[in-house]
Design a protein around this motif. Sequence first.
Motif, short mmCIF file in Angstrom:
data_model
loop_
_atom_site.label_atom_id
_atom_site.label_comp_id
_atom_site.label_asym_id
_atom_site.label_seq_id
_atom_site.Cartn_x
_atom_site.Cartn_y
_atom_site.Cartn_z
N PHE A 169 3.97 -7.25 -4.84
CA PHE A 169 2.99 -7.62 -5.88
C PHE A 169 2.74 -9.12 -5.76
CE2 PHE A 169 3.27 -4.25 -9.50
CZ PHE A 169 2.61 -3.34 -8.67
N ALA B 250 -1.08 0.48 -0.93
CA ALA B 250 -0.19 0.85 -2.03
C ALA B 250 -0.72 2.09 -2.74
CB ALA B 250 -0.05 -0.30 -3.02
N ASN C 203 5.25 -13.82 -5.08
CA ASN C 203 5.26 -12.40 -4.72
C ASN C 203 6.61 -11.80 -5.09
OD1 ASN C 203 2.70 -12.67 -3.51
ND2 ASN C 203 3.61 -13.26 -1.56
N PHE D 243 6.57 -2.27 -1.92
CA PHE D 243 5.26 -2.92 -1.82
C PHE D 243 5.33 -4.27 -2.55
CE2 PHE D 243 4.54 1.59 -1.51
CZ PHE D 243 3.63 1.72 -0.46
N CYS E 2 -1.99 -5.98 -5.24
CA CYS E 2 -1.08 -5.33 -4.31
C CYS E 2 -1.81 -5.06 -3.01
CB CYS E 2 -0.54 -4.02 -4.91
SG CYS E 2 0.88 -3.32 -4.01
N ALA F 145 1.37 -2.24 -12.28
CA ALA F 145 0.85 -3.61 -12.32
C ALA F 145 0.31 -3.96 -13.70
CB ALA F 145 -0.24 -3.80 -11.27
#
Length: 276
Positions: free
Chosen positions: A216, A241, A204, A214, A237, A249
């Motif tokens: 990922f 988000a 992450n 946030f 995510c 992303a």
Amino acid sequence: GVLAHLELLEAQAHEAAVKQEEREQQEEKLARLKARVQELRLQRDELRAKVDLQQKGEPGKEGAVPNLAQPTARAVIEWKIRSIKAMLQVFYLTGISGKLTKQGVCFCISTAYEGTYLDSYYLDLLTKPEVQIYRHSVPVFIPLHQIAKKYLQTDIRRFLSVLSDHLNAYVGRRHQVDQLQEHFSDQIEGTLQRNSLCNLLVFNYNVSSTSKTFPFNVRLLYGDLCHSLPTEVTISCTPDAPASLAETAAAHSDLFRRVGLHKAFRSFSGAAGSVA
């Protein structure tokens, strides 16, 4: 505004990273072509030597003499010397060196990633009564015996080349993870999970958007064990988000497929630092 500027910087960083990767790929291709040229020269010399031996051994040929034992023996020795020298040159260009031992030959496969030397692995082969592996320092998770079963008895050069590809790809993947943890640990959330072969990574990392952060979640699968870039990238995510992070992303996923892990994070950090 700031988001547009961030997108521009990310695009520029991505373009620079792609160009760098293309340059490195061209350099690797040139090295492979040089090795291929040497290999073709070796094959040419072998064919020439065989033709010379046949011509010297055929009765009635101009220049032939009754006692051909000594000239033929010398020709064989000269041919072997030329073959060994050419083979060593091919191996040198691909990071492989070798030396004769009492029982056969010992090869050293040197590995590197992006011009940085990493590790060397040794392979001791017996040559009589048939070629076989005596001892080695190849990691247990490298499919050495499968590669040997396929190539060792029929094409020693191919065997060493494929084994070298596996080892270089493995140390390349491992080196990327080490660089990521050494230089970008502050962006990694929790523990990075990896297997021994480093062909499956799960971790992450945090991404900022509208003054909030946030996480990922990333899953990288390296389906081709002879390469150091992933074949499958999955980024997810949290449900809360913002929708704009979906584009981020996708951009990050594309970058992970094109460049090494640490290079990708360097691009992320550079873009964020410029905005700050």
